[in-house]
Design a protein around this motif. Structure first.
Motif, PDB file in Angstrom:
ATOM      1  N   GLU A  97      82.795  55.698-109.049  1.00  0.00           N
ATOM      2  CA  GLU A  97      83.711  56.319-109.996  1.00  0.00           C
ATOM      3  C   GLU A  97      83.434  55.845-111.425  1.00  0.00           C
ATOM      4  OE1 GLU A  97      86.501  54.465-106.900  1.00  0.00           O
ATOM      5  OE2 GLU A  97      84.366  54.341-107.327  1.00  0.00           O
ATOM      6  N   GLU A  98      83.104  54.556-111.579  1.00  0.00           N
ATOM      7  CA  GLU A  98      82.856  54.001-112.917  1.00  0.00           C
ATOM      8  C   GLU A  98      81.577  54.595-113.516  1.00  0.00           C
ATOM      9  OE1 GLU A  98      85.214  52.209-114.055  1.00  0.00           O
ATOM     10  OE2 GLU A  98      86.255  51.973-112.143  1.00  0.00           O
ATOM     11  N   GLN A  99      80.617  54.914-112.664  1.00  0.00           N
ATOM     12  CA  GLN A  99      79.358  55.465-113.162  1.00  0.00           C
ATOM     13  C   GLN A  99      79.559  56.838-113.815  1.00  0.00           C
ATOM     14  OE1 GLN A  99      76.032  55.304-110.405  1.00  0.00           O
ATOM     15  NE2 GLN A  99      76.958  53.579-109.337  1.00  0.00           N
ATOM     16  N   LEU A 100      80.605  57.547-113.406  1.00  0.00           N
ATOM     17  CA  LEU A 100      80.874  58.859-114.000  1.00  0.00           C
ATOM     18  C   LEU A 100      81.096  58.762-115.505  1.00  0.00           C
ATOM     19  CD1 LEU A 100      83.333  60.359-111.353  1.00  0.00           C
ATOM     20  CD2 LEU A 100      81.002  61.124-111.791  1.00  0.00           C
ATOM     21  N   LEU A 101      81.640  57.635-115.953  1.00  0.00           N
ATOM     22  CA  LEU A 101      81.959  57.476-117.367  1.00  0.00           C
ATOM     23  C   LEU A 101      80.708  57.341-118.235  1.00  0.00           C
ATOM     24  CD1 LEU A 101      85.031  55.084-117.072  1.00  0.00           C
ATOM     25  CD2 LEU A 101      85.006  57.568-117.316  1.00  0.00           C
ATOM     26  N   LEU A 102      79.556  57.079-117.607  1.00  0.00           N
ATOM     27  CA  LEU A 102      78.299  57.026-118.366  1.00  0.00           C
ATOM     28  C   LEU A 102      78.035  58.334-119.101  1.00  0.00           C
ATOM     29  CD1 LEU A 102      75.789  55.384-115.857  1.00  0.00           C
ATOM     30  CD2 LEU A 102      76.581  54.407-118.008  1.00  0.00           C
ATOM     31  N   SER A 103      78.492  59.426-118.524  1.00  0.00           N
ATOM     32  CA  SER A 103      78.182  60.744-119.062  1.00  0.00           C
ATOM     33  C   SER A 103      78.958  61.070-120.340  1.00  0.00           C
ATOM     34  CB  SER A 103      78.495  61.822-118.013  1.00  0.00           C
ATOM     35  OG  SER A 103      77.813  61.553-116.812  1.00  0.00           O
ATOM     36  N   LEU A 104      80.056  60.388-120.596  1.00  0.00           N
ATOM     37  CA  LEU A 104      80.899  60.737-121.739  1.00  0.00           C
ATOM     38  C   LEU A 104      80.180  60.534-123.063  1.00  0.00           C
ATOM     39  CD1 LEU A 104      84.353  59.307-120.606  1.00  0.00           C
ATOM     40  CD2 LEU A 104      83.526  61.658-120.479  1.00  0.00           C
ATOM     41  N   PHE A 105      79.445  59.450-123.178  1.00  0.00           N
ATOM     42  CA  PHE A 105      78.704  59.178-124.408  1.00  0.00           C
ATOM     43  C   PHE A 105      77.684  60.283-124.672  1.00  0.00           C
ATOM     44  CE2 PHE A 105      75.032  57.004-126.479  1.00  0.00           C
ATOM     45  CZ  PHE A 105      75.641  56.789-127.714  1.00  0.00           C
ATOM     46  N   LEU A 106      77.033  60.767-123.621  1.00  0.00           N
ATOM     47  CA  LEU A 106      76.043  61.833-123.767  1.00  0.00           C
ATOM     48  C   LEU A 106      76.706  63.149-124.174  1.00  0.00           C
ATOM     49  CD1 LEU A 106      73.809  61.069-120.654  1.00  0.00           C
ATOM     50  CD2 LEU A 106      73.415  60.421-123.027  1.00  0.00           C
ATOM     51  N   CYS A 107      77.933  63.378-123.719  1.00  0.00           N
ATOM     52  CA  CYS A 107      78.659  64.587-124.127  1.00  0.00           C
ATOM     53  C   CYS A 107      78.907  64.582-125.635  1.00  0.00           C
ATOM     54  CB  CYS A 107      79.996  64.684-123.390  1.00  0.00           C
ATOM     55  SG  CYS A 107      79.858  65.097-121.646  1.00  0.00           S
ATOM     56  N   VAL A 108      79.265  63.425-126.173  1.00  0.00           N
ATOM     57  CA  VAL A 108      79.513  63.311-127.620  1.00  0.00           C
ATOM     58  C   VAL A 108      78.240  63.598-128.403  1.00  0.00           C
ATOM     59  CG1 VAL A 108      80.165  61.728-129.476  1.00  0.00           C
ATOM     60  CG2 VAL A 108      81.429  61.702-127.321  1.00  0.00           C
ATOM     61  N   LEU A 109      77.120  63.034-127.962  1.00  0.00           N
ATOM     62  CA  LEU A 109      75.847  63.274-128.646  1.00  0.00           C
ATOM     63  C   LEU A 109      75.463  64.755-128.587  1.00  0.00           C
ATOM     64  CD1 LEU A 109      73.725  60.200-127.470  1.00  0.00           C
ATOM     65  CD2 LEU A 109      74.862  60.529-129.667  1.00  0.00           C
ATOM     66  N   SER A 110      75.670  65.382-127.431  1.00  0.00           N
ATOM     67  CA  SER A 110      75.343  66.805-127.284  1.00  0.00           C
ATOM     68  C   SER A 110      76.187  67.663-128.213  1.00  0.00           C
ATOM     69  CB  SER A 110      75.565  67.247-125.831  1.00  0.00           C
ATOM     70  OG  SER A 110      74.688  66.578-124.956  1.00  0.00           O
ATOM     71  N   ALA A 111      77.465  67.338-128.341  1.00  0.00           N
ATOM     72  CA  ALA A 111      78.351  68.105-129.215  1.00  0.00           C
ATOM     73  C   ALA A 111      77.917  67.993-130.676  1.00  0.00           C
ATOM     74  CB  ALA A 111      79.790  67.616-129.053  1.00  0.00           C
ATOM     75  N   GLN A 112      77.524  66.785-131.084  1.00  0.00           N
ATOM     76  CA  GLN A 112      77.063  66.601-132.469  1.00  0.00           C
ATOM     77  C   GLN A 112      75.819  67.441-132.749  1.00  0.00           C
ATOM     78  OE1 GLN A 112      76.591  62.333-132.634  1.00  0.00           O
ATOM     79  NE2 GLN A 112      78.678  62.002-133.363  1.00  0.00           N
ATOM     80  N   LEU A 113      74.883  67.456-131.811  1.00  0.00           N
ATOM     81  CA  LEU A 113      73.661  68.243-131.992  1.00  0.00           C
ATOM     82  C   LEU A 113      73.957  69.738-132.012  1.00  0.00           C
ATOM     83  CD1 LEU A 113      71.352  66.168-129.645  1.00  0.00           C
ATOM     84  CD2 LEU A 113      71.000  66.496-132.095  1.00  0.00           C
ATOM     85  N   ALA A 114      74.870  70.175-131.166  1.00  0.00           N
ATOM     86  CA  ALA A 114      75.227  71.596-131.135  1.00  0.00           C
ATOM     87  C   ALA A 114      75.864  72.021-132.450  1.00  0.00           C
ATOM     88  CB  ALA A 114      76.174  71.877-129.965  1.00  0.00           C
ATOM     89  N   ARG A 115      76.689  71.161-133.032  1.00  0.00           N
ATOM     90  CA  ARG A 115      77.296  71.472-134.336  1.00  0.00           C
ATOM     91  C   ARG A 115      76.211  71.597-135.412  1.00  0.00           C
ATOM     92  NH1 ARG A 115      81.455  67.484-132.996  1.00  0.00           N
ATOM     93  NH2 ARG A 115      83.377  68.542-132.432  1.00  0.00           N
ATOM     94  N   LYS A 116      75.264  70.668-135.407  1.00  0.00           N
ATOM     95  CA  LYS A 116      74.170  70.727-136.384  1.00  0.00           C
ATOM     96  C   LYS A 116      73.359  72.007-136.214  1.00  0.00           C
ATOM     97  CE  LYS A 116      73.480  65.735-136.996  1.00  0.00           C
ATOM     98  NZ  LYS A 116      72.510  64.619-136.854  1.00  0.00           N
TER      99      LYS A 116
END
Length: 438
Positions: free
Chosen positions: A406-425
């Motif tokens: 369950e804790e490993q699932l939280l690894l993905s949250l940081f990558l979601c933030v990076l993806s959103a920033q790139l999509a905005r750019k």
């Protein structure tokens, strides 16, 4: 939707669509039959099960790191349809090797000494096979389709891929091993027959010299993809997305067994929900954008994905049940209070993922010249695969050292933030640069 329906009646699209669908179907039927057999029949250790799942994922995507540069050059400099035929012929041989491994494992003959190594060899070879097919299935679209059909075609290819993944996962989970052995070879044969109907796609460049040095070619590919800002943002955003997908795919089967206390059919149901969601999101975004190739919905989609991952994590933490038998069956699992909510949450995660990634794939083939489209897709495959190998490897190592799933699932949250920033750019740059290249 009208464009999508029309494309499915055209020879310039339908044979390619069916070829890639059968390709994805066979990849996933074989991979899931193999991994489920190893996890549920060979080993009985959460650490070893997560490691095996991670190794299988890493082995399948490793060829994308090694051979993407070569595959992109070949697809741009040779007739794409001819390459497809050679690739599909090779699939028949590869699946024969994999089927031999499954047969030996099913009969208990040298399971760890020969059967599992044969299965992993076939899995790696299928990764090589997909590495050379990957750039073609997207780069051929601008060559065969009109400009206003490319987004619809890309969405259909992506949706078809995940419908095939869905069916492959179902079959891999429910079919007996002996049936899987026959079916993977049969699908390879049918795929070869269908691919011969794909119309010719001659090269649109005068370049003919392929750089066979993987290191030099990969360096050149990276420089090519990073030199175009829209391509750079698209590739990196897609790569972060596939790192998330790799982390989740490594965790699904061990999580189903060790956290949700469910059998392999439940693991298949979870994977089916994820694949169905990607397919729904892939088709929905084309209807939302009305054929316009734009990243304006990509950032909100991946932010929604991150929020849904948090709720999925919380639901897993709340799952504190004891199965009536050894493990929950599908019926027993679905009767639990949180089961439908958890499955629906997973479906929504995947829908958001499909809506995020499909427009970005369309950028890969429309923001460069047609003669460079395969290299554009290959660059994405190369960089995405590096991210996937790292993501799968990290998930496998964390599982091996006992970090709760369950804790490993939280690894993905940081990558979601990076993806959103790139999509905005990307969306901001898209507004400045105007529509896709004519």
């Amino acid at each position: 939707m009208t464009t999508s329906t029309n494309l499915m009646r055209q020879r310039r699209f339908l044979p390619l669509f069916l070829t890639q669908l059968l390709n994805a179907l066979n990849d996933n039927l074989y991979k899931n039959a193999m991994v489920l057999f190893v996890v549920y029949q060979v080993y009985d250790s959460p650490e070893m099960e997560t490691l095996i799942s991670g190794v299988a994922t890493a082995l399948f995507v490793l060829p994308f790191v090694l051979f993407s540069a070569t595959s992109g050059q070949l697809a741009d400099m040779r007739d794409k349809t001819r390459i497809i035929r050679w690739i599909k012929f090779a699939e028949i041989i590869i699946m024969s090797v994999g089927a031999t491994g499954l047969l030996l494992a099913a009969r208990g003959i040298s399971v760890e000494g020969l059967a599992i190594p044969l299965m992993f060899v076939a899995l790696f070879a299928m990764g090589v096979h997909s590495t050379f097919f990957g750039p073609i299935k997207y780069a051929i679209l601008p060559q065969h389709l009109h400009k206003d059909e490319v987004l619809a075609g890309t969405g259909l290819v992506e949706a078809g891929t995940y419908v095939a993944i869905l069916v492959g996962m179902i079959l891999g989970g429910v079919m007996p091993i002996m049936a899987s052995i026959v079916v993977v070879i049969a699908i390879a044969l049918v795929g070869y027959i269908v691919c011969r109907w794909v119309p010719p796609a001659p090269p649109e460049t005068t370049e003919t010299k392929v750089d066979w040095n993987p290191l030099r070619a990969s360096k050149s590919l990276i420089l090519f993809s990073m030199g175009n800002l829209e391509l750079r943002y698209s590739v990196l955003a897609i790569s972060y997305f596939w790192a998330i997908a790799a982390i989740l795919s490594v965790q699904f089967i061990p999580l189903a067994k060790n956290v949700l206390l469910a059998d392999k059919q439940v693991a298949a149901v979870m994977l089916v929900a994820f694949s169905a969601g990607i397919a729904i999101g892939s088709v929905s975004i084309n209807a939302l954008l009305k054929g316009d190739i734009s990243a304006r919905y990509s950032a909100p989609s991946v932010i929604a994905l991150g929020g849904l991952l948090i709720t999925f994590y919380l639901l897993c933490r709340m799952w504190d049940l004891t199965p009536q038998g050894e493990l929950f069956t599908v019926t027993e699992f679905l009767s639990q209070p949180l089961a439908l909510v958890l499955t629906a949450n997973l479906l929504l995660i995947a829908i958001a993922g499909g809506m995020f990634v499909v427009p970005l794939y369309a950028f890969l083939t429309t923001r460069v010249e047609k003669s460079e489209a395969s290299r554009s897709v290959a660059a994405n495959n190369f960089i995405s695969s590096v991210f996937m190998v790292v993501g799968a490897g990290v998930a496998g190592v964390l599982g091996y050292f006992g970090i709760p799933l369950e804790e490993q699932l939280l690894l993905s949250l940081f990558l979601c933030v990076l993806s959103a920033q790139l999509a905005r750019k990307l969306h901001a740059l898209e507004a400045l640069r105007g529509p896709e290249l004519p």
